[in-house]
Design a protein around this motif. Sequence first.
Motif, mmCIF file in Angstrom:
data_model
loop_
_atom_site.group_PDB
_atom_site.id
_atom_site.type_symbol
_atom_site.label_atom_id
_atom_site.label_comp_id
_atom_site.label_asym_id
_atom_site.label_seq_id
_atom_site.Cartn_x
_atom_site.Cartn_y
_atom_site.Cartn_z
ATOM 1 N N ASP A 22 0.861 -1.195 0.000
ATOM 2 C CA ASP A 22 0.000 0.000 0.000
ATOM 3 C C ASP A 22 0.887 1.231 0.000
ATOM 4 O O ASP A 22 1.016 1.924 1.000
ATOM 5 C CB ASP A 22 -0.917 -0.009 1.236
ATOM 6 C CG ASP A 22 -1.857 1.185 1.251
ATOM 7 O OD1 ASP A 22 -2.131 1.724 0.171
ATOM 8 O OD2 ASP A 22 -2.304 1.579 2.346
ATOM 9 N N SER A 23 1.504 1.518 -1.123
ATOM 10 C CA SER A 23 2.440 2.636 -1.198
ATOM 11 C C SER A 23 2.511 3.141 -2.628
ATOM 12 O O SER A 23 1.939 2.562 -3.547
ATOM 13 C CB SER A 23 3.841 2.192 -0.741
ATOM 14 O OG SER A 23 4.384 1.263 -1.667
ATOM 15 N N CYS A 24 3.238 4.232 -2.810
ATOM 16 C CA CYS A 24 3.428 4.799 -4.150
ATOM 17 C C CYS A 24 4.593 4.096 -4.848
ATOM 18 O O CYS A 24 5.557 4.729 -5.295
ATOM 19 C CB CYS A 24 3.678 6.308 -4.051
ATOM 20 S SG CYS A 24 2.212 7.245 -3.614
ATOM 21 N N VAL A 25 4.500 2.796 -4.916
ATOM 22 C CA VAL A 25 5.457 1.963 -5.636
ATOM 23 C C VAL A 25 4.655 1.143 -6.636
ATOM 24 O O VAL A 25 3.543 0.699 -6.328
ATOM 25 C CB VAL A 25 6.225 1.037 -4.660
ATOM 26 C CG1 VAL A 25 7.055 0.012 -5.422
ATOM 27 C CG2 VAL A 25 7.113 1.860 -3.744
ATOM 28 N N VAL A 26 5.202 0.953 -7.837
ATOM 29 C CA VAL A 26 4.466 0.220 -8.863
ATOM 30 C C VAL A 26 4.083 -1.155 -8.320
ATOM 31 O O VAL A 26 4.856 -1.821 -7.635
ATOM 32 C CB VAL A 26 5.300 0.105 -10.163
ATOM 33 C CG1 VAL A 26 6.510 -0.782 -9.971
ATOM 34 C CG2 VAL A 26 4.444 -0.368 -11.314
ATOM 35 N N LYS A 27 2.871 -1.584 -8.610
ATOM 36 C CA LYS A 27 2.303 -2.774 -7.977
ATOM 37 C C LYS A 27 2.768 -4.060 -8.661
ATOM 38 O O LYS A 27 2.632 -4.224 -9.863
ATOM 39 C CB LYS A 27 0.780 -2.682 -8.008
ATOM 40 C CG LYS A 27 0.073 -3.838 -7.349
ATOM 41 C CD LYS A 27 -1.410 -3.534 -7.253
ATOM 42 C CE LYS A 27 -2.229 -4.760 -6.892
ATOM 43 N NZ LYS A 27 -1.663 -5.566 -5.849
ATOM 44 N N TYR A 28 3.313 -4.967 -7.857
ATOM 45 C CA TYR A 28 3.722 -6.294 -8.327
ATOM 46 C C TYR A 28 2.489 -7.175 -8.523
ATOM 47 O O TYR A 28 1.571 -7.182 -7.702
ATOM 48 C CB TYR A 28 4.666 -6.930 -7.302
ATOM 49 C CG TYR A 28 4.912 -8.405 -7.503
ATOM 50 C CD1 TYR A 28 5.858 -8.845 -8.425
ATOM 51 C CD2 TYR A 28 4.191 -9.352 -6.769
ATOM 52 C CE1 TYR A 28 6.085 -10.205 -8.610
ATOM 53 C CE2 TYR A 28 4.418 -10.701 -6.947
ATOM 54 C CZ TYR A 28 5.360 -11.139 -7.864
ATOM 55 O OH TYR A 28 5.579 -12.474 -8.039
ATOM 56 N N ILE A 29 2.473 -7.937 -9.637
ATOM 57 C CA ILE A 29 1.357 -8.843 -9.901
ATOM 58 C C ILE A 29 1.804 -10.304 -9.891
ATOM 59 O O ILE A 29 1.202 -11.135 -9.227
ATOM 60 C CB ILE A 29 0.675 -8.491 -11.240
ATOM 61 C CG1 ILE A 29 0.003 -7.121 -11.120
ATOM 62 C CG2 ILE A 29 -0.358 -9.551 -11.635
ATOM 63 C CD1 ILE A 29 -0.582 -6.587 -12.403
ATOM 64 N N ASP A 30 2.877 -10.626 -10.610
ATOM 65 C CA ASP A 30 3.310 -12.020 -10.672
ATOM 66 C C ASP A 30 4.690 -12.096 -11.311
ATOM 67 O O ASP A 30 5.211 -11.102 -11.842
ATOM 68 C CB ASP A 30 2.306 -12.859 -11.473
ATOM 69 C CG ASP A 30 2.276 -14.313 -11.012
ATOM 70 O OD1 ASP A 30 3.216 -14.717 -10.301
ATOM 71 O OD2 ASP A 30 1.321 -15.032 -11.358
ATOM 72 N N PHE A 31 5.266 -13.303 -11.276
ATOM 73 C CA PHE A 31 6.575 -13.558 -11.886
ATOM 74 C C PHE A 31 6.545 -14.949 -12.510
ATOM 75 O O PHE A 31 5.889 -15.858 -11.994
ATOM 76 C CB PHE A 31 7.679 -13.478 -10.827
ATOM 77 C CG PHE A 31 9.042 -13.861 -11.335
ATOM 78 C CD1 PHE A 31 9.754 -12.999 -12.162
ATOM 79 C CD2 PHE A 31 9.610 -15.086 -11.001
ATOM 80 C CE1 PHE A 31 11.009 -13.351 -12.636
ATOM 81 C CE2 PHE A 31 10.865 -15.442 -11.461
ATOM 82 C CZ PHE A 31 11.566 -14.566 -12.293
ATOM 83 N N ALA A 32 7.221 -15.123 -13.631
ATOM 84 C CA ALA A 32 7.267 -16.428 -14.284
ATOM 85 C C ALA A 32 8.588 -16.601 -15.014
ATOM 86 O O ALA A 32 9.222 -15.627 -15.431
ATOM 87 C CB ALA A 32 6.096 -16.586 -15.253
ATOM 88 N N GLU A 33 8.989 -17.846 -15.156
ATOM 89 C CA GLU A 33 10.169 -18.192 -15.942
ATOM 90 C C GLU A 33 9.727 -19.041 -17.125
ATOM 91 O O GLU A 33 8.826 -19.873 -17.016
ATOM 92 C CB GLU A 33 11.171 -18.989 -15.098
ATOM 93 C CG GLU A 33 11.675 -18.264 -13.877
ATOM 94 C CD GLU A 33 12.640 -19.125 -13.075
ATOM 95 O OE1 GLU A 33 13.518 -19.745 -13.712
ATOM 96 O OE2 GLU A 33 12.506 -19.170 -11.851
ATOM 97 N N HIS A 34 10.382 -18.836 -18.266
ATOM 98 C CA HIS A 34 10.095 -19.627 -19.455
ATOM 99 C C HIS A 34 11.419 -20.111 -20.015
ATOM 100 O O HIS A 34 12.484 -19.946 -19.401
ATOM 101 C CB HIS A 34 9.296 -18.799 -20.459
ATOM 102 C CG HIS A 34 8.426 -19.620 -21.352
ATOM 103 N ND1 HIS A 34 8.661 -19.755 -22.699
ATOM 104 C CD2 HIS A 34 7.333 -20.365 -21.073
ATOM 105 C CE1 HIS A 34 7.735 -20.548 -23.224
ATOM 106 N NE2 HIS A 34 6.918 -20.933 -22.263
ATOM 107 N N GLU A 35 11.386 -20.678 -21.180
ATOM 108 C CA GLU A 35 12.589 -21.294 -21.741
ATOM 109 C C GLU A 35 13.729 -20.305 -21.909
ATOM 110 O O GLU A 35 14.882 -20.595 -21.564
ATOM 111 C CB GLU A 35 12.252 -21.950 -23.079
ATOM 112 C CG GLU A 35 13.422 -22.718 -23.686
ATOM 113 C CD GLU A 35 13.041 -23.396 -24.988
ATOM 114 O OE1 GLU A 35 13.938 -24.004 -25.609
ATOM 115 O OE2 GLU A 35 11.863 -23.322 -25.388
#
Length: 708
Positions: free
Chosen positions: A342-355
């Motif tokens: 809850d801050s003025c920092v861009v909001k994280y949604i998810d992370f993924a790795e691919h090939e």
Amino acid sequence: MDGLPEIKLEIPPTSTHPVILFVIQGNRKSLKIFLRDNDINGLFPCTELDDDITPLIAAFVYQKREIVLYLLKENGDPNVCSKTSLTPLHYIGWYNAPAICARMLLDAGVDPNGQLPQPLTPLQIANIFARDDFMKELPSAGEPVDLIQGTKPEDHSFNHKIAQTLFRLVSSGDELCSGLRDFVEFKIATPRKTNPEEVLRAFDSRMLWVGNLPSVEHAVSILKSARITSNDEVGIASTDPAVPAEASGKHNWLQISERWRGKLERLVHCLKSDESKVIRIGSIAYISDVDFRIAKGSDGTEVFLGLRGSDGQEIAIKRMSKTNYQVLKHEVELLRLPKLYDSCVVKYIDFAEHEHFGYLFLQLCEYNLEEHIRNNDGILRPEKLVHDVLDGLRALHCQGPQILHRDLKPQNVLIDVNGRARLADFGISRRLPKNQTTYHTRSAGTEGWMATETLKEDGDIRYKSSTDIQVAGMLIYFILSGGHHPFGGERYKLMSNIKKGKYKLEHVQDVVAKDLIEKMIDKEPKNRPRVEECLSHPFFWTSTKKVQYLRQVGNMKEVASRTNVNQELILMLDECAEGVLYNQWKTKFSPDLLLRADDKKKPYPENILGLLRFMRNLQEHYPDDAASVDLTSLFPHLFGCVYKFTIRQGWNLENPLKEMFKPEKTGGANRHEVEPINDEEHVGLAVQESEHTFTEPTADAKSSIGRI
């Protein structure tokens, strides 16, 4: 709205009581007379609302701000409910009162839960009337977001509407509502799903898991042991986000962005008609084409537009080659910290790795700060952006573990669709170990946006929070000056000026803003203020606090004395006024007010000292008259003039003025702990009461609430 729980409404009143009429008419003088013989918190008939209400309810419903202030001052109780068990908080959600009225009630001590015979909370009523602004305001004050307790289909419909409202706010960048949305949806889903895996899977991609909470498999086993099972065998499928999802043939899209709407329309079209172009990472879909790329970094990082299939949320996809994506994983670790949620920092949604790539999924924003300043249309107030930048920095600095950004610059400040500035790009940021305040490393950052102490020739650079502060000061000047740099010049000259501490602030005229910037960009790190001190600087003070400060100055013995007046003080004040004349300040007040408040035996002199003393006595001895005058609007340059003068005199280093500069106590990243800039523009004192439009609910809506 049929089917809502019922309460009994009494026979409507046949006439409106004079006390309520005077409120509706804005006649404070007559109201004060009638309240001598009537209870200020009593219930009086009001035919317009078909209810017996308090004067305070009427003042809020009809938006009579001056009367609201008067009633609250005279101990009007914001928790007294009407005859039909509606509080002022219920009423302002029902009628079209601005959300700032809710803030006034909360500040006055209203119970946000509205725990009364009324079966619906103020928040639930606000949601029925689509008051998104209330849905943002009340939860932050502690009102629980709960579902309507009922078994009828209409009750389920209202509960889904609550969830939809929360989702809409989340998609527009409201972090507080994000967690609330998930738990509301979970509560809706649980009674209708007996399969524990089905419930958990539905929320696994959106819940904020903090610490060592159980895996889906473990959680399912816990639920099964608690006999929350289904007749079907529970199977555990792969949750790897890199597993391609099957094309559904239908893709939701919650339209939020204005700038990227055209490109997103093309993406949706491809999802429906040409899947061959689409790359899917779990539920996230995007097209790896320059037309859909919205940013590119020097290290090969690319940012693409994307959509999340589960809910249609617009996404920014930060993609980096796996040969160099440890930086990306480091950024993920920081952005997932609960303290940044809850801050003025861009909001994280998810992370993924691919090939071949690592993917960081982030909240989609509209512009970076450089683009916004270049294309500024005047809609966003620079002061608000300054506050957001510092508020984001406070989230990093003021709660363990402390984080140093180390790469603040206009390109790393993003503006979301609501005009909120957010810090971004934490690839070279560093989290300090516990009890450590310094990070030793080689120089890092971007030329032109590096602190003085990081430009040393040797390799050992000592990064502290004060390092971020100096660069944040450069950013503040960049915002307030319309794109200029305080250290100016071409590349070589710019770096040289930063080293020498040589700056110019000629493109900012506000002396209070200049004072803040000068403190922040001081060459010596030890002289720079902490971020919480920056946020407590007079640049961010409300009108009320500025008037309080002027009142304290007017109470100083040097100002109070009208015999043996120090002419040097008058000359110095005139010099600090920088050409603004105050020799006719009495013409700004009404003759009636001057007749009452001016000293009959020895009138106040028409200079700044006389004005300060008059303002002090007006506040002290004529509070009702003072409440009807917006002193900061009448004399917009006075605060800056007096503040500059008191700095020269050293008065701010002594009580009582010294007490006003103490930083706000804060637990960390909650932006609501520091009062937003100039909220007083909405609720502060005014010369004349503003006219508002009274919007009554539709007949259907009124009849529905009548059945509550």
